[in-house]
Design a protein around this motif. Sequence first.
Motif, PDB file in Angstrom:
ATOM      1  N   HIS A 284       0.823  -1.207   0.000  1.00  0.00           N
ATOM      2  CA  HIS A 284       0.000   0.000   0.000  1.00  0.00           C
ATOM      3  C   HIS A 284       0.861   1.264   0.000  1.00  0.00           C
ATOM      4  O   HIS A 284       0.478   2.284   0.574  1.00  0.00           O
ATOM      5  CB  HIS A 284      -0.955   0.005   1.196  1.00  0.00           C
ATOM      6  CG  HIS A 284      -1.847  -1.195   1.245  1.00  0.00           C
ATOM      7  ND1 HIS A 284      -1.829  -2.093   2.277  1.00  0.00           N
ATOM      8  CD2 HIS A 284      -2.785  -1.645   0.366  1.00  0.00           C
ATOM      9  CE1 HIS A 284      -2.715  -3.044   2.036  1.00  0.00           C
ATOM     10  NE2 HIS A 284      -3.304  -2.799   0.890  1.00  0.00           N
ATOM     11  N   VAL A 362      -3.027  -0.241 -10.968  1.00  0.00           N
ATOM     12  CA  VAL A 362      -3.512   1.110 -10.678  1.00  0.00           C
ATOM     13  C   VAL A 362      -4.935   1.048 -10.131  1.00  0.00           C
ATOM     14  O   VAL A 362      -5.281   1.750  -9.162  1.00  0.00           O
ATOM     15  CB  VAL A 362      -3.444   1.984 -11.941  1.00  0.00           C
ATOM     16  CG1 VAL A 362      -4.131   3.329 -11.698  1.00  0.00           C
ATOM     17  CG2 VAL A 362      -1.986   2.199 -12.360  1.00  0.00           C
ATOM     18  N   ASP A 363      -5.768   0.211 -10.722  1.00  0.00           N
ATOM     19  CA  ASP A 363      -7.139   0.069 -10.238  1.00  0.00           C
ATOM     20  C   ASP A 363      -7.160  -0.463  -8.804  1.00  0.00           C
ATOM     21  O   ASP A 363      -7.989  -0.038  -7.985  1.00  0.00           O
ATOM     22  CB  ASP A 363      -7.915  -0.875 -11.155  1.00  0.00           C
ATOM     23  CG  ASP A 363      -9.368  -1.030 -10.722  1.00  0.00           C
ATOM     24  OD1 ASP A 363     -10.065  -0.011 -10.580  1.00  0.00           O
ATOM     25  OD2 ASP A 363      -9.797  -2.177 -10.504  1.00  0.00           O
ATOM     26  N   SER A 364      -6.254  -1.363  -8.490  1.00  0.00           N
ATOM     27  CA  SER A 364      -6.158  -1.889  -7.128  1.00  0.00           C
ATOM     28  C   SER A 364      -5.873  -0.754  -6.136  1.00  0.00           C
ATOM     29  O   SER A 364      -6.465  -0.690  -5.051  1.00  0.00           O
ATOM     30  CB  SER A 364      -5.060  -2.947  -7.057  1.00  0.00           C
ATOM     31  OG  SER A 364      -4.914  -3.454  -5.753  1.00  0.00           O
ATOM     32  N   ALA A 365      -4.982   0.148  -6.518  1.00  0.00           N
ATOM     33  CA  ALA A 365      -4.668   1.288  -5.650  1.00  0.00           C
ATOM     34  C   ALA A 365      -5.865   2.230  -5.524  1.00  0.00           C
ATOM     35  O   ALA A 365      -6.157   2.747  -4.438  1.00  0.00           O
ATOM     36  CB  ALA A 365      -3.459   2.033  -6.195  1.00  0.00           C
ATOM     37  N   VAL A 366      -6.561   2.457  -6.635  1.00  0.00           N
ATOM     38  CA  VAL A 366      -7.738   3.331  -6.608  1.00  0.00           C
ATOM     39  C   VAL A 366      -8.784   2.774  -5.645  1.00  0.00           C
ATOM     40  O   VAL A 366      -9.349   3.506  -4.819  1.00  0.00           O
ATOM     41  CB  VAL A 366      -8.327   3.483  -8.020  1.00  0.00           C
ATOM     42  CG1 VAL A 366      -9.691   4.175  -7.961  1.00  0.00           C
ATOM     43  CG2 VAL A 366      -7.373   4.279  -8.909  1.00  0.00           C
ATOM     44  N   GLN A 367      -9.037   1.465  -5.738  1.00  0.00           N
ATOM     45  CA  GLN A 367     -10.019   0.844  -4.843  1.00  0.00           C
ATOM     46  C   GLN A 367      -9.568   0.938  -3.389  1.00  0.00           C
ATOM     47  O   GLN A 367     -10.379   1.128  -2.477  1.00  0.00           O
ATOM     48  CB  GLN A 367     -10.249  -0.612  -5.242  1.00  0.00           C
ATOM     49  CG  GLN A 367     -10.857  -0.796  -6.619  1.00  0.00           C
ATOM     50  CD  GLN A 367     -12.146  -0.015  -6.793  1.00  0.00           C
ATOM     51  OE1 GLN A 367     -13.002   0.010  -5.903  1.00  0.00           O
ATOM     52  NE2 GLN A 367     -12.299   0.642  -7.934  1.00  0.00           N
ATOM     53  N   HIS A 368      -8.284   0.793  -3.169  1.00  0.00           N
ATOM     54  CA  HIS A 368      -7.744   0.905  -1.815  1.00  0.00           C
ATOM     55  C   HIS A 368      -8.023   2.287  -1.225  1.00  0.00           C
ATOM     56  O   HIS A 368      -8.498   2.415  -0.092  1.00  0.00           O
ATOM     57  CB  HIS A 368      -6.241   0.630  -1.860  1.00  0.00           C
ATOM     58  CG  HIS A 368      -5.531   0.904  -0.577  1.00  0.00           C
ATOM     59  ND1 HIS A 368      -5.484   0.009   0.465  1.00  0.00           N
ATOM     60  CD2 HIS A 368      -4.831   1.994  -0.152  1.00  0.00           C
ATOM     61  CE1 HIS A 368      -4.794   0.524   1.469  1.00  0.00           C
ATOM     62  NE2 HIS A 368      -4.386   1.721   1.122  1.00  0.00           N
ATOM     63  N   TYR A 369      -7.746   3.336  -2.006  1.00  0.00           N
ATOM     64  CA  TYR A 369      -7.919   4.686  -1.488  1.00  0.00           C
ATOM     65  C   TYR A 369      -9.387   5.100  -1.420  1.00  0.00           C
ATOM     66  O   TYR A 369      -9.725   6.097  -0.766  1.00  0.00           O
ATOM     67  CB  TYR A 369      -7.111   5.683  -2.319  1.00  0.00           C
ATOM     68  CG  TYR A 369      -5.637   5.588  -1.993  1.00  0.00           C
ATOM     69  CD1 TYR A 369      -5.173   5.958  -0.734  1.00  0.00           C
ATOM     70  CD2 TYR A 369      -4.721   5.102  -2.920  1.00  0.00           C
ATOM     71  CE1 TYR A 369      -3.828   5.856  -0.411  1.00  0.00           C
ATOM     72  CE2 TYR A 369      -3.379   4.992  -2.614  1.00  0.00           C
ATOM     73  CZ  TYR A 369      -2.932   5.372  -1.346  1.00  0.00           C
ATOM     74  OH  TYR A 369      -1.609   5.253  -1.031  1.00  0.00           O
ATOM     75  N   ARG A 370     -10.246   4.340  -2.062  1.00  0.00           N
ATOM     76  CA  ARG A 370     -11.676   4.557  -1.894  1.00  0.00           C
ATOM     77  C   ARG A 370     -12.217   3.844  -0.661  1.00  0.00           C
ATOM     78  O   ARG A 370     -13.404   3.905  -0.367  1.00  0.00           O
ATOM     79  CB  ARG A 370     -12.426   4.056  -3.139  1.00  0.00           C
ATOM     80  CG  ARG A 370     -12.291   4.962  -4.345  1.00  0.00           C
ATOM     81  CD  ARG A 370     -13.049   4.382  -5.530  1.00  0.00           C
ATOM     82  NE  ARG A 370     -13.012   5.284  -6.679  1.00  0.00           N
ATOM     83  CZ  ARG A 370     -13.506   4.990  -7.877  1.00  0.00           C
ATOM     84  NH1 ARG A 370     -14.071   3.799  -8.083  1.00  0.00           N
ATOM     85  NH2 ARG A 370     -13.439   5.858  -8.867  1.00  0.00           N
TER      86      ARG A 370
END
Length: 391
Positions: A284, A362-370
């Motif tokens: 993360h 990148v999508d994994s990171a976006v979901q994480h920060y959401r």
Amino acid sequence: MDAVVWTAVGSLTVWLWLLLGQGFFWRTDLRLPPRRDPDDWPAVCVVVPARDEAGVLPASLPTLLAQDYPGRAEVFLVDDGSSDGTGELARDLARAHGGLPLTVDSPGEPPAGWTGKLWAVRHGIALARTREPVYLLLTDADIAHAPDSLRTLVAAAHTGGFDLVSQMARLRVESVWERLVVPAFVYFFAQLYPFRWIAVRGGRTAAAAGGCVLLRADTAERARIPDAVRHAVIDDVALARAVKRAGGHIWLGLAERVDSVRPYPRLRDLWRMVARSAFAQLRHNPLLLLGTVLGLALVYLVPPLALVTGLVVGSTGTAAAGGLAWLLMTATYLPMLRYYRQPRWLAPLLPVTAFLYLLMTVDSAVQHYRGRGAAWKGRTYARPGTVLDER
């Protein structure tokens, strides 16, 4: 153009290093190490965590029950809150097929700080320890084993003195998207965790494949498995690291007759599989994410772009560096395609697959920060510092 040329040369340099300096990760000849049968076959308990696995269980569980193992062995299937009748189906399959004794139990919902799978594994190991096994086989509910799988795993661990022996099951490759994405998944994994480095005593590289892990019971206790990794989304790598930290000797290689029967027919199925844990793999860390994106671009996207650019503008150096880097990339991918019995023409398409993995990361990171964290089978594990959202 100077910057383009040097970028292409940099990519070629990286590929020369990957070819020779990254544990020969691209070779696929690493199978179970030499082994001999023990004089007395040790007791083994098989632990199978299962959540909503009714669709795959008929193809996998009978193969475990049919193991041709000379010693004492039994199977513990832990139903992790399934809503599709997984537990009852397992009992029906055992009645229909016979074979090794089967116990089906459920631990209830996991407490805070535990993933559902590892909570189920903990319960299964606790049940197994009442039988005093020497080895535990941790295997997923979608993994089908050849009849001699258990005995060859035990013989390999016994002969080599390994505390953990893991085989990366051959994943299903039937749909168009599976052909494009799945072999590359294993290729990238081996690049991150070169199998030959994993078996080095005292080495830092540690990994396992969660679908098939044979683990000494006393080592599991010493390494506090699974309590020590209870929150891990990428639990197989975390487990291997815990074992190695506890002084364990581990081995990981490709399987010949251990297969995943889980289908991933659509791109979104594969996308979900990768994206749910990609950012966790990067701890993360946004800087690691940035480095990964730039690294993927340099290693996999620059070579074809440099070749095309060099040909268009007439830069021989750019085209040569890009073309050679792409050639090395293609050559190192061919052994994995052969292992998966796929056509060679897929090898030059690896940059396309790498671009998909870049987007998934990148999508994994976006979901994480959401605040979505890692989602799997109805459970969502929120990012640290947020409230756990289970749906």
